[in-house]
Design an enzyme around this catalytic site. Sequence first.
Site, PDB file in Angstrom:
ATOM      1  N   ARG A   1       0.862  -1.176   0.000  1.00 28.21           N
ATOM      2  CA  ARG A   1       0.000   0.000   0.000  1.00 28.21           C
ATOM      3  C   ARG A   1       0.907   1.238   0.000  1.00 28.21           C
ATOM      4  NH1 ARG A   1      -3.251  -2.790  -1.565  1.00 28.21           N
ATOM      5  NH2 ARG A   1      -5.310  -3.344  -0.760  1.00 28.21           N
TER       6      ARG A   1
ATOM      7  N   GLU B   1      -2.479   7.567  -5.170  1.00 24.10           N
ATOM      8  CA  GLU B   1      -2.728   6.836  -6.427  1.00 24.10           C
ATOM      9  C   GLU B   1      -4.213   6.753  -6.767  1.00 24.10           C
ATOM     10  OE1 GLU B   1      -1.188   2.856  -5.543  1.00 24.10           O
ATOM     11  OE2 GLU B   1      -3.215   2.180  -5.112  1.00 24.10           O
TER      12      GLU B   1
ATOM     13  N   HIS C   1      -0.756  -0.363  -9.625  1.00 22.46           N
ATOM     14  CA  HIS C   1      -1.487  -1.340  -8.805  1.00 22.46           C
ATOM     15  C   HIS C   1      -1.899  -2.552  -9.657  1.00 22.46           C
ATOM     16  CE1 HIS C   1      -3.589  -1.293  -4.713  1.00 22.46           C
ATOM     17  NE2 HIS C   1      -3.505  -2.541  -5.126  1.00 22.46           N
TER      18      HIS C   1
END
Length: 333
Positions: A234, A263, A295
């Site tokens: 994360r 993000e 991601h």
Amino acid sequence: MKILFYDTKIYDKESFNYNLKGKYKNIVIDYLESDISVTTAGLASGYDAVCVFVASNVNAEVIKILSKCKVKLILLRCAGYNNVNLKTAEKYGITVMRVPAYSPEAVAEHAVALALAVNRKIHKAYIKVRENNFSLVGLTGRNFHSKTAGIIGTGKIGTATCKILKGFGMKILAVDDNKNKELDFVTYTDLDTLLKESDLISLHCPLTTETYHLIDKVNIEKMKDGVLLVNTSRGALINTNDLIDGIRDRKFVGVGLDVYEEEDNNVFENREDDILESSITARLLSFPNVIVTSHQGFLTGEALSSIAITTLENSYQFENGTIIDANLVKATV
Ligand code: NAI
């Protein structure tokens, strides 16, 4: 069971539709491109469940609207659930279910791909050769063999990463209060030792109040000069401004990020024609020794299939009153 599926991407629709067979054949899914929000939550009227993803903001307001729509189930097609207001869901009697594990190897392999790519400067080599520049100047990397890897968090993904890095002939240090006995080739240590001795550090712990900004100025200073840092967990595990200072101080030989702070507006969106509003993201992208992906650690065919099957199974079990506790998400306090 009728499910309204938010934030649909083509690969989601393919993997879910493919699996709507056998005992799941009576499940009906309608797909929306829009993500869930106070504006779109009302569209769930007439549906039993909504299906959302990792960046969907399922806040208290959204849940109140879902409750008015008589939605009984929130299906997270991901492992993380920090994006759902669990207390409000509980208050309105809405069940929340998730996919605790789909393919730890998918994320581990991506972490190692980032480490290898940034170390051997594949991102630069690719561009150079396309431009007929066959010079090797600036492309020198380092062997992973005989170097030390530091793995922070040896749960499912950290464990898979340890196993891959062992194959490279690396010495592996790890930090985790929950030691994995299966990892008999790993030396568990304290964070300071790991930071001081590792040539490659890869983050695999969850984001919690304890791990928020775990990698900050103080901990960056403890790292070896020329360390390689990878984050597929994360973004907020790293204080990005401190990371940028560290990159400018030449602390890192390379940084590979699949996740980064701020993000949320970018994840899974095509923003080719946009001017980047976030200076942090723009600054990260400006460094030659930083590789950022969006991601995508989870994004393999195997993982997508596993996500679809577990999500359909969750909705099937909910409808039939046979829920497995491991897939339920409950408010902790
Ligand atoms: P897991 O729950 O199996 O393992 C997490 C491990 O971290 C546990 O063993 C836990 O004891 C440990 N841990 C917790 N706090 C720690 C600390 N302060 N220091 C060291 N270890 C600590 O989780 P899993 O499945 O391995 O996932 C790890 C993370 O990967 C997730 O939390 C998620 O943020 C991220 N992820 C990223 C994806 C991507 O596409 N990039 C996809 C899936 C997960």
